[in-house]
Design a protein around this motif. Structure first.
Motif, PDB file in Angstrom:
ATOM      1  N   SER A  24       0.814  -1.217   0.000  1.00 16.14           N
ATOM      2  CA  SER A  24       0.000   0.000   0.000  1.00 16.14           C
ATOM      3  C   SER A  24       0.851   1.272   0.000  1.00 16.14           C
ATOM      4  O   SER A  24       0.351   2.346  -0.308  1.00 16.14           O
ATOM      5  N   ASN A  25       2.124   1.160   0.336  1.00 18.89           N
ATOM      6  CA  ASN A  25       3.023   2.320   0.369  1.00 18.89           C
ATOM      7  C   ASN A  25       4.024   2.198  -0.776  1.00 18.89           C
ATOM      8  O   ASN A  25       5.005   1.476  -0.681  1.00 18.89           O
ATOM      9  N   VAL A  26       3.781   2.936  -1.863  1.00 12.12           N
ATOM     10  CA  VAL A  26       4.652   2.850  -3.041  1.00 12.12           C
ATOM     11  C   VAL A  26       6.027   3.461  -2.791  1.00 12.12           C
ATOM     12  O   VAL A  26       6.938   3.263  -3.590  1.00 12.12           O
ATOM     13  N   TYR A  27       6.206   4.189  -1.701  1.00 14.12           N
ATOM     14  CA  TYR A  27       7.485   4.836  -1.393  1.00 14.12           C
ATOM     15  C   TYR A  27       8.302   4.057  -0.371  1.00 14.12           C
ATOM     16  O   TYR A  27       9.346   4.519   0.066  1.00 14.12           O
ATOM     17  N   ARG A  28       7.849   2.869   0.017  1.00 18.75           N
ATOM     18  CA  ARG A  28       8.539   2.108   1.059  1.00 18.75           C
ATOM     19  C   ARG A  28      10.000   1.917   0.740  1.00 18.75           C
ATOM     20  O   ARG A  28      10.341   1.767  -0.421  1.00 18.75           O
ATOM     21  N   PRO A  29      10.902   1.992   1.668  1.00 15.29           N
ATOM     22  CA  PRO A  29      10.697   2.088   3.111  1.00 15.29           C
ATOM     23  C   PRO A  29      10.460   3.513   3.600  1.00 15.29           C
ATOM     24  O   PRO A  29      10.367   3.740   4.797  1.00 15.29           O
ATOM     25  N   PHE A  30      10.370   4.475   2.682  1.00 18.75           N
ATOM     26  CA  PHE A  30      10.145   5.862   3.082  1.00 18.75           C
ATOM     27  C   PHE A  30       8.664   6.095   3.349  1.00 18.75           C
ATOM     28  O   PHE A  30       7.814   5.378   2.841  1.00 18.75           O
ATOM     29  N   CYS A  31       8.373   7.142   4.106  1.00 22.26           N
ATOM     30  CA  CYS A  31       6.978   7.424   4.448  1.00 22.26           C
ATOM     31  C   CYS A  31       6.274   8.237   3.371  1.00 22.26           C
ATOM     32  O   CYS A  31       5.052   8.238   3.308  1.00 22.26           O
ATOM     33  N   SER A  32       7.045   8.913   2.521  1.00 22.05           N
ATOM     34  CA  SER A  32       6.428   9.781   1.520  1.00 22.05           C
ATOM     35  C   SER A  32       7.360   9.981   0.328  1.00 22.05           C
ATOM     36  O   SER A  32       8.546   9.637   0.377  1.00 22.05           O
ATOM     37  N   GLU A  33       6.797  10.560  -0.722  1.00 35.31           N
ATOM     38  CA  GLU A  33       7.599  10.878  -1.901  1.00 35.31           C
ATOM     39  C   GLU A  33       8.687  11.895  -1.550  1.00 35.31           C
ATOM     40  O   GLU A  33       9.810  11.821  -2.041  1.00 35.31           O
ATOM     41  N   ARG A  34       8.365  12.834  -0.675  1.00 33.44           N
ATOM     42  CA  ARG A  34       9.334  13.846  -0.265  1.00 33.44           C
ATOM     43  C   ARG A  34      10.576  13.206   0.363  1.00 33.44           C
ATOM     44  O   ARG A  34      11.708  13.521  -0.002  1.00 33.44           O
ATOM     45  N   CYS A  35      10.369  12.291   1.318  1.00 30.84           N
ATOM     46  CA  CYS A  35      11.501  11.635   1.982  1.00 30.84           C
ATOM     47  C   CYS A  35      12.305  10.802   0.988  1.00 30.84           C
ATOM     48  O   CYS A  35      13.532  10.776   1.039  1.00 30.84           O
ATOM     49  N   LYS A  36      11.621  10.131   0.079  1.00 32.61           N
ATOM     50  CA  LYS A  36      12.305   9.334  -0.944  1.00 32.61           C
ATOM     51  C   LYS A  36      13.188  10.233  -1.809  1.00 32.61           C
ATOM     52  O   LYS A  36      14.349   9.925  -2.074  1.00 32.61           O
ATOM     53  N   ASN A  37      12.654  11.379  -2.226  1.00 35.64           N
ATOM     54  CA  ASN A  37      13.417  12.299  -3.077  1.00 35.64           C
ATOM     55  C   ASN A  37      14.564  12.974  -2.335  1.00 35.64           C
ATOM     56  O   ASN A  37      15.618  13.223  -2.921  1.00 35.64           O
ATOM     57  N   LEU A  38      14.384  13.269  -1.063  1.00 39.98           N
ATOM     58  CA  LEU A  38      15.483  13.838  -0.271  1.00 39.98           C
ATOM     59  C   LEU A  38      16.640  12.853  -0.175  1.00 39.98           C
ATOM     60  O   LEU A  38      17.810  13.224  -0.309  1.00 39.98           O
ATOM     61  N   ASP A  39      16.320  11.573   0.030  1.00 43.51           N
ATOM     62  CA  ASP A  39      17.346  10.544   0.111  1.00 43.51           C
ATOM     63  C   ASP A  39      18.053  10.378  -1.236  1.00 43.51           C
ATOM     64  O   ASP A  39      19.280  10.308  -1.294  1.00 43.51           O
ATOM     65  N   LEU A  40      17.293  10.345  -2.312  1.00 43.23           N
ATOM     66  CA  LEU A  40      17.872  10.228  -3.648  1.00 43.23           C
ATOM     67  C   LEU A  40      18.787  11.415  -3.936  1.00 43.23           C
ATOM     68  O   LEU A  40      19.890  11.259  -4.471  1.00 43.23           O
ATOM     69  N   GLY A  41      18.362  12.614  -3.555  1.00 43.33           N
ATOM     70  CA  GLY A  41      19.173  13.806  -3.758  1.00 43.33           C
ATOM     71  C   GLY A  41      20.483  13.756  -2.990  1.00 43.33           C
ATOM     72  O   GLY A  41      21.520  14.213  -3.473  1.00 43.33           O
ATOM     73  N   ALA A  42      20.455  13.201  -1.787  1.00 49.23           N
ATOM     74  CA  ALA A  42      21.682  13.076  -0.993  1.00 49.23           C
ATOM     75  C   ALA A  42      22.666  12.135  -1.674  1.00 49.23           C
ATOM     76  O   ALA A  42      23.874  12.389  -1.693  1.00 49.23           O
ATOM     77  N   TRP A  43      22.176  11.036  -2.246  1.00 46.61           N
ATOM     78  CA  TRP A  43      23.063  10.116  -2.974  1.00 46.61           C
ATOM     79  C   TRP A  43      23.587  10.791  -4.240  1.00 46.61           C
ATOM     80  O   TRP A  43      24.764  10.680  -4.575  1.00 46.61           O
ATOM     81  N   ALA A  44      22.716  11.497  -4.968  1.00 48.92           N
ATOM     82  CA  ALA A  44      23.114  12.137  -6.225  1.00 48.92           C
ATOM     83  C   ALA A  44      24.162  13.229  -6.002  1.00 48.92           C
ATOM     84  O   ALA A  44      25.043  13.427  -6.834  1.00 48.92           O
ATOM     85  N   SER A  45      24.078  13.929  -4.866  1.00 45.45           N
ATOM     86  CA  SER A  45      25.048  14.988  -4.575  1.00 45.45           C
ATOM     87  C   SER A  45      26.287  14.440  -3.869  1.00 45.45           C
ATOM     88  O   SER A  45      27.150  15.201  -3.459  1.00 45.45           O
ATOM     89  N   GLU A  46      26.338  13.121  -3.710  1.00 45.73           N
ATOM     90  CA  GLU A  46      27.445  12.425  -3.059  1.00 45.73           C
ATOM     91  C   GLU A  46      27.590  12.779  -1.579  1.00 45.73           C
ATOM     92  O   GLU A  46      28.673  12.715  -1.024  1.00 45.73           O
ATOM     93  N   SER A  47      26.482  13.154  -0.937  1.00 47.19           N
ATOM     94  CA  SER A  47      26.498  13.352   0.512  1.00 47.19           C
ATOM     95  C   SER A  47      26.659  12.013   1.219  1.00 47.19           C
ATOM     96  O   SER A  47      27.237  11.944   2.300  1.00 47.19           O
ATOM     97  N   PHE A  48      26.106  10.963   0.613  1.00 46.94           N
ATOM     98  CA  PHE A  48      26.278   9.595   1.116  1.00 46.94           C
ATOM     99  C   PHE A  48      27.318   8.931   0.236  1.00 46.94           C
ATOM    100  O   PHE A  48      27.314   9.081  -0.980  1.00 46.94           O
ATOM    101  N   ARG A  49      28.221   8.188   0.836  1.00 49.85           N
ATOM    102  CA  ARG A  49      29.238   7.464   0.080  1.00 49.85           C
ATOM    103  C   ARG A  49      29.421   6.079   0.671  1.00 49.85           C
ATOM    104  O   ARG A  49      29.336   5.904   1.870  1.00 49.85           O
TER     105      ARG A  49
END
Length: 67
Positions: A24-49
């Motif tokens: 029922s949650n298409v963004y799992r394990p995130f709670c929302s599209e916003r949290c999913k996109n924030l995480d993706l942005g952190a990987w894309a900007s190389e904040s996570f390595r």
């Protein structure tokens, strides 16, 4: 009658809030599209390595010698 399973609630890796971990949650394990996109942005900007054992580009790897 089929018994309905209680949805599993997990912690959202981005905001720490509750997140339904199920179909029922298409963004799992995130709670929302916003949290999913924030995480993706952190990987894309190389904040996570992911740590690596590879030497920096200016160092020789193993027994190889520069000529």
């Amino acid at each position: 009658m089929a018994q309905m399973e209680t949805p599993k609630i997990v912690r959202c890796p981005q905001c720490g809030g509750d997140s339904v971990y199920g179909p029922s949650n298409v963004y799992r394990p995130f709670c929302s599209e916003r949290c999913k996109n924030l995480d993706l942005g952190a990987w894309a900007s190389e904040s996570f390595r992911v740590p690596t054992e590879a030497p920096p580009d200016d160092q020789v790897f193993g027994d190889a010698k520069l000529q």
